[in-house]
Design a protein around this motif. Structure first.
Motif, short mmCIF file in Angstrom:
data_model
loop_
_atom_site.label_atom_id
_atom_site.label_comp_id
_atom_site.label_asym_id
_atom_site.label_seq_id
_atom_site.Cartn_x
_atom_site.Cartn_y
_atom_site.Cartn_z
N SER A 92 0.83 -1.21 0.00
CA SER A 92 0.00 0.00 0.00
C SER A 92 0.86 1.26 0.00
CB SER A 92 -0.92 0.01 1.22
OG SER A 92 -0.16 -0.02 2.42
N ILE A 93 2.14 1.13 -0.37
CA ILE A 93 3.03 2.29 -0.39
C ILE A 93 2.53 3.34 -1.37
CG2 ILE A 93 5.06 0.94 0.27
CD1 ILE A 93 5.95 1.14 -2.71
N PRO A 94 2.85 4.62 -1.14
CA PRO A 94 2.47 5.66 -2.10
C PRO A 94 3.14 5.43 -3.44
CG PRO A 94 3.17 6.62 -0.01
CD PRO A 94 3.53 5.18 0.05
N ILE A 95 2.36 5.61 -4.52
CA ILE A 95 2.88 5.47 -5.88
C ILE A 95 2.57 6.74 -6.65
CG2 ILE A 95 2.80 4.18 -8.04
CD1 ILE A 95 1.85 1.75 -6.45
N ILE A 96 3.61 7.38 -7.17
CA ILE A 96 3.45 8.56 -8.02
C ILE A 96 3.84 8.15 -9.44
CG2 ILE A 96 4.24 10.91 -8.50
CD1 ILE A 96 4.86 11.18 -5.52
N VAL A 97 2.98 8.43 -10.41
CA VAL A 97 3.30 8.07 -11.78
C VAL A 97 3.78 9.31 -12.55
CG1 VAL A 97 1.75 6.10 -11.86
CG2 VAL A 97 0.89 8.34 -12.54
N LEU A 98 4.71 9.06 -13.47
CA LEU A 98 5.21 10.09 -14.37
C LEU A 98 4.62 9.82 -15.75
CD1 LEU A 98 9.00 10.02 -13.40
CD2 LEU A 98 7.18 11.42 -12.41
N SER A 99 4.12 10.86 -16.41
CA SER A 99 3.49 10.64 -17.71
C SER A 99 3.80 11.78 -18.67
CB SER A 99 1.97 10.52 -17.54
OG SER A 99 1.41 11.77 -17.20
N ALA A 100 3.74 11.47 -19.96
CA ALA A 100 3.85 12.50 -20.98
C ALA A 100 2.51 13.23 -21.07
CB ALA A 100 4.20 11.87 -22.33
N ARG A 101 2.51 14.41 -21.63
CA ARG A 101 1.31 15.24 -21.65
C ARG A 101 0.16 14.59 -22.41
NH1 ARG A 101 1.92 20.04 -19.40
NH2 ARG A 101 4.01 20.90 -19.15
N HIS A 102 0.47 13.77 -23.41
CA HIS A 102 -0.59 13.19 -24.24
C HIS A 102 -1.18 11.92 -23.63
CE1 HIS A 102 3.05 10.98 -25.50
NE2 HIS A 102 2.23 9.98 -25.72
N GLU A 103 -0.66 11.48 -22.50
CA GLU A 103 -1.11 10.21 -21.92
C GLU A 103 -2.26 10.40 -20.93
OE1 GLU A 103 3.01 7.59 -22.10
OE2 GLU A 103 2.69 8.95 -20.41
N HIS A 104 -3.27 11.17 -21.35
CA HIS A 104 -4.38 11.49 -20.45
C HIS A 104 -5.13 10.23 -20.00
CE1 HIS A 104 -7.36 14.26 -18.76
NE2 HIS A 104 -8.28 13.41 -19.19
N ALA A 105 -5.50 9.38 -20.95
CA ALA A 105 -6.25 8.17 -20.61
C ALA A 105 -5.43 7.25 -19.71
CB ALA A 105 -6.67 7.43 -21.89
N GLN A 106 -4.12 7.19 -19.97
CA GLN A 106 -3.27 6.33 -19.15
C GLN A 106 -3.15 6.84 -17.72
OE1 GLN A 106 -2.71 7.31 -22.21
NE2 GLN A 106 -1.70 5.74 -23.45
N LYS A 107 -3.19 8.18 -17.54
CA LYS A 107 -3.16 8.73 -16.19
C LYS A 107 -4.38 8.25 -15.40
CE LYS A 107 -1.13 13.14 -17.62
NZ LYS A 107 -1.47 14.56 -17.81
N ILE A 108 -5.54 8.32 -16.06
CA ILE A 108 -6.77 7.89 -15.40
C ILE A 108 -6.69 6.41 -15.06
CG2 ILE A 108 -9.27 7.59 -15.69
CD1 ILE A 108 -9.19 10.07 -17.50
N GLN A 109 -6.19 5.59 -15.99
CA GLN A 109 -6.04 4.16 -15.73
C GLN A 109 -5.10 3.92 -14.55
OE1 GLN A 109 -5.03 3.07 -19.98
NE2 GLN A 109 -6.32 1.33 -19.48
N ALA A 110 -4.02 4.68 -14.50
CA ALA A 110 -3.06 4.50 -13.41
C ALA A 110 -3.67 4.85 -12.06
CB ALA A 110 -1.81 5.35 -13.67
N LEU A 111 -4.44 5.94 -12.01
CA LEU A 111 -5.10 6.32 -10.76
C LEU A 111 -6.11 5.26 -10.35
CD1 LEU A 111 -5.61 10.11 -11.51
CD2 LEU A 111 -4.10 9.16 -9.75
N ASP A 112 -6.85 4.74 -11.32
CA ASP A 112 -7.82 3.69 -11.01
C ASP A 112 -7.12 2.39 -10.59
OD1 ASP A 112 -10.00 5.29 -11.51
OD2 ASP A 112 -10.18 4.68 -13.61
#
Length: 240
Positions: free
Chosen positions: A74-94
């Protein structure tokens, strides 16, 4: 003093090295991995305090890494993404990520988000029982809300459920999908209008200026972040 051990996963070697240098300079123990496969193998051994994961990895991508890490930690996870990866950001948060930073990013911002994530990972139970701001007070035990003058602010059960989720995750971006599922149920995950309507209601009751929110900040298409103490002079993001 305990040193926080941070797993950093990125296939861009110059950035990976830079992250390692900055983390170690600030007292963290950084473990650098270039592949998703390596990240999952390292995560399985435990003894990590946080992870910074790039979404655009070759082979096993960042979303799969988040899923894999969430399988046993359950450790904190911060993701790094390119600006165009909007859908992937949402998937990562989910998938279970706690926050995201868009490339190119400011190193100090990333480190500030890491510090905040680590603080949230070890909450003070007494401290989170009551949330106080200059404009309202929320008691999570008695489920009562009061304005700055001590007058009770009445919330409906649905409004309370929504605000409780947000204030229990101070500073963290809670995804739109997660809020819809947790408050209304899995059949409502695509009903963004519900969230917009109820957030507008909450802002009218709690924000000093609902049109320029200070506390309940929307990141369009992504989710909502509760910021208990916004910096002076920053009105916050646009409302949903």
């Amino acid at each position: 003093m305990t040193v926080s051990r941070v797993l950093v996963v990125d296939d861009e070697r110059p950035l990976l090295r830079a992250l390692g240098v900055h983390l170690r300079a600030r007292g963290y123990e950084a473990e650098l991995v270039e592949t998703g496969e390596g990240a999952i193998a390292r995560g399985a051994t435990g003894h990590l305090d946080a992870a910074i994961v790039d979404l655009g990895l070759p082979g096993i991508d960042g979303i799969e890494v988040v899923h894999g890490l969430r399988g046993w930690t359950s450790i904190p996870i911060i993701v790094l993404s390119a600006r165009h990866e909007h859908a992937q950001k949402i998937q990562a948060l989910d998938a279970g990520a706690d926050d995201y930073v868009t490339k190119p990013f400011n190193m100090e911002e990333l480190l500030a988000r890491l510090r905040a994530a680590l603080r949230r990972a070890t909450p003070d139970v007494a401290a989170v029982a009551v949330v106080e701001t200059p404009d309202f007070r929320i008691d999570l035990v008695t489920k009562r809300v009061a304005d700055a003058g001590g007058n009770e602010v009445r919330l409906t059960p649905t409004q309370w459920h929504l605000v409780e989720i947000l204030v229990r995750n101070p500073g963290r971006l809670v995804s739109q999908r997660q809020l819809l599922q947790d408050v209304w149920g899995p059949t409502y995950i695509d009903q963004a209008n519900y969230l917009r309507q109820f957030m507008a209601q909450l802002r009218r009751k709690l924000e000093p200026d609902p049109a320029r929110p200070r506390y309940f900040l929307t990141e369009p298409g992504m989710g909502i972040r509760f910021v208990p103490a916004p910096p002076p002079g920053e009105p916050g993001a646009a409302s949903s």
